[in-house]
Design an enzyme around this catalytic site. Structure first.
Site, short mmCIF file in Angstrom:
data_model
loop_
_atom_site.label_atom_id
_atom_site.label_comp_id
_atom_site.label_asym_id
_atom_site.label_seq_id
_atom_site.Cartn_x
_atom_site.Cartn_y
_atom_site.Cartn_z
N ASP A 298 9.51 2.04 -8.37
CA ASP A 298 9.66 2.23 -10.20
C ASP A 298 9.69 3.70 -10.29
O ASP A 298 9.83 4.07 -11.43
CB ASP A 298 8.41 1.58 -10.59
CG ASP A 298 7.11 1.93 -10.56
OD1 ASP A 298 6.83 3.08 -9.91
OD2 ASP A 298 6.41 1.25 -10.78
N ASP B 164 9.88 10.57 8.09
CA ASP B 164 10.19 10.87 6.92
C ASP B 164 9.18 11.83 6.24
O ASP B 164 9.38 12.36 5.20
CB ASP B 164 10.76 9.61 5.88
CG ASP B 164 9.59 8.63 5.85
OD1 ASP B 164 9.22 8.15 6.77
OD2 ASP B 164 9.42 8.18 4.80
#
Ligand SMILES: *[C@@H]1O[C@H](CO)[C@@H](O)[C@H](O)[C@H]1NC(C)=O
Ligand SMILES: *[C@@H]1O[C@H](CO)[C@@H](O)[C@H](O)[C@H]1NC(C)=O
Ligand SMILES: *[C@@H]1O[C@H](CO)[C@@H](O)[C@H](O)[C@H]1NC(C)=O
Ligand SMILES: *[C@@H]1O[C@H](CO)[C@@H](O)[C@H](O)[C@H]1NC(C)=O
Length: 582
Positions: A203, A338
């Site tokens: 979100d 990452d």
């Protein structure tokens, strides 16, 4: 062979083959804590001979945000940019960044915390500006800073051992670069500022809980002298954010927050991996050239070996970083490619933790059942990540260079062990090099493991006691050593240690040296949790107190002692589960 299972203790024992020639002198290892320039290893990457001016003339600070400008020109003009606009989730190709406007948070915004050090010394802003309405708007992503073109970075990565495809800044916005008065360029980034093309199913938000942890820990790590991203401010909102804190299906409504964070670069191993994976080799070369020019300027742009030199450098620095993590008992928690910086700084604070009782199997992420990212496995995972970096670089390396890069990678273990050896020797105040030093260190760690004595406080109390007190075996007011002393071999170890330190200068000297590398305060989970509970009710006093205390982790402070930050952790901390969704 190197055993990943026992990486910590074993690394120390097997490091004994090292010749003293490999070991740097004490003064090269640690700068003086009293030196204001002493922190992290920034200077090794960004050789800057310009002395900081800020403390000489405080009136040089900018008093108005209207005069504060960032720039995105360099980043945007150096690379092709995503041609599609809008924050909808998509697969992106042939670019490094996508333009992405932050989504303002709902409800009244509150400034929960601000790092005076970061705002004044890095951004050259008077901390008073943070009291303005404008600061709330800029630092929360509600309003775009002068000069800023917000962008989200496209990267990929290996998560938990497997290629995960396109990841990217899913809830972070890079606002631009700021060139400060020391001549350093810093990148401003918001975390929790809304959806981007890379949000996948997220979100775009970050909750108060995880934001308090990131804010406090990045500043704490900096003051511990560990290379890290920094945090400027923490802003909380009234926007409801739904989370499943323990991944057990029990949803909880929390509130959104934004951290304004800083790094000299946010590029990660995954930044290069995605380009290699998708065959965008020209762009891979372009990004590498950019990173080398901006951050590895000691490498000449025409050097035919430049990518190899770059790689060797990252291998070296990553080994140093992970050794430093271990030396303060820090477990990152999600060492995916990452989350590994190409500048070898600590980034992306998630389910991290500082180890309390000494345990090489300490796992901060309570959902990481396999213990992949346990503290004693971080070097192994670092090696895995560097291997993935080598794979990503392979398209731009010759056969010969690939061979040499593999040799550089093999060097990782030696570098790591050497650094561990140096750091732990310093933690014990050992000068010079003696044959049994590794034994002394490994022996102590083994006793700590057996007795479960507190990692931070055992080293700290060893720094604070005099040789005489150790000799007298009076540990009544030093709880961590008292715990350790229950070990049946404790007396043997103390005798060996006393003998070792009796052969060097004054004991007071030893104590002072040790006190400057063994913190008295680290961000223990229970401390963060207590501050979070209050922050969730808009009481930010404990966040502020922790920031203040952790800004001088090597100095005994009254407020910290009263709060019990150096005492035996409270009972309720035992049952504390750190939730990992953030
Ligand atoms: C500090 O800087 C201001 C503005 O640059 C200047 O006017 C002032 O004289 C300086 N003060 C000192 C003590 O150097
Ligand atoms: C490796 O990194 C350390 C720490 O930054 C630095 O002191 C050292 O010079 C580096 N070694 C090489 C060979 O680059
Ligand atoms: C760091 O790793 C975790 C776990 O894979 C991931 O959820 C998170 O997105 C990563 N952080 C960033 C900023 O990429
Ligand atoms: C914690 O570990 C679990 C299991 O490996 C993983 O699914 C989860 O993403 C991890 N949490 C974070 C924040 O990375």
């Amino acid at each position: 062979m190197w055993s990943p299972d026992r990486a910590l203790v074993f690394a120390l024992v097997t490091a004994s083959h090292l010749t003293p020639g490999h070991v740097l002198g004490q003064d090269q290892l640690f700068c003086q804590r009293t030196d204001p320039d002493c922190h992290s290893h920034d200077s090794r990457l960004f050789t800057n001979s310009v002395k900081p001016q800020w403390n000489k003339n405080m009136t040089d600070l900018t008093h108005s945000l209207g005069q504060f400008r960032v720039s995105c020109n360099k980043l945007i003009e150096s690379f092709p940019i995503d041609e599609i606009d809008g924050n909808f989730v998509r697969s992106v190709r042939n670019c490094i960044f996508s333009k992405s406007i932050p989504t303002p948070l709902k409800g009244p915004l509150r400034l929960a915390a601000v790092s005076k050090d970061a705002i004044e010394k890095i951004l050259n802003l008077d901390v008073a500006v943070t009291q303005s309405e404008d600061f709330l708007l800029y630092a929360s992503g509600t309003k775009v800073l002068p000069g800023s073109v917000p962008i989200a970075h496209r990267y990929g990565g290996h998560q938990f051992g497997y290629w995960a495809g396109q990841l990217g800044d899913g809830r972070a916005h890079l606002l631009g670069q700021y060139l400060n008065r020391k001549g350093e360029t810093w990148e401003l980034q918001l975390k929790g500022s809304g959806k981007t093309p890379y949000s996948r199913s997220g979100d775009g938000r970050a909750v108060i809980r995880s934001s308090v942890r990131e804010f406090l820990c990045s500043e704490a790590m900096y003051f511990l002298g560990v290379p890290t991203s920094r945090a400027v401010s923490l802003i909380v909102s009234e926007e409801p954010v739904l989370r499943d804190p323990f991944y057990n299906g029990k949803l909880k409504t929390e509130r959104g927050a934004v951290v304004l964070r800083l790094a000299k670069s946010w590029f990660r191993i995954g930044s290069l991996e995605i380009l290699a994976e998708s065959g965008e080799i020209d762009l891979l070369r372009k990004l590498l050239n950019f990173i080398i020019k901006e951050h590895f300027s000691f490498i000449g742009p025409d050097d035919p070996e430049k990518y190899l030199v770059f790689y060797s450098r990252v291998v070296n620095e990553t080994a140093h970083l992970i050794a430093q993590w271990i030396s303060v008992g820090f477990a990152h928690g999600v060492c995916n490619t990452d989350n590994f910086s190409l500048l070898s700084i600590t980034i992306d604070y998630g389910p991290f933790g500082f180890m309390e009782s000494y345990d090489p199997n300490f796992v901060p992420n309570t959902s990481d059942d396999e213990g992949r990212y346990r503290i004693g496995n971080q070097a192994e995972v670092g090696l895995f990540n560097l291997e993935k970096l080598l794979v990503a670089l392979s398209p731009v390396l010759t056969q010969q260079q690939q061979k040499q890069a593999k040799i550089a990678l093999k060097g990782f273990v030696d570098i790591y062990q050497m650094r561990i050896h140096q750091l732990f020797k310093a933690k014990l105040g050992l000068l010079g090099e003696e044959e049994d030093d590794n034994y002394l260190i490994a022996f102590l760690l083994k006793m700590m493991e057996d007795t479960g004595s507190d990692f931070t406080m055992t080293f700290r109390q060893l720094s604070e006691v005099s040789a005489n007190q150790l000799r007298s075996r009076d540990f009544s007011d030093i709880w961590a050593i008292a715990d350790l002393s229950s070990h049946k071999l404790f007396s043997d170890w103390i005798n060996t240690y006393l003998m070792r330190i009796s052969r060097q200068q004054s004991d007071l000297d030893r104590q002072n040296r040790m006190k400057s590398v063994n913190p008295r305060y680290v961000l223990r989970n229970w401390m963060a949790e207590s501050a979070i509970r209050k922050a969730e009710m808009n009481d930010f006093s404990e966040v502020e107190q922790l920031l203040r205390v952790l800004s001088s982790p090597f100095v005994t402070q009254v407020a910290a002692e009263e709060a019990g930050y150096a005492a035996r952790p409270p009972r309720w901390a035992d049952s504390l589960k750190v939730s990992c969704s953030s």
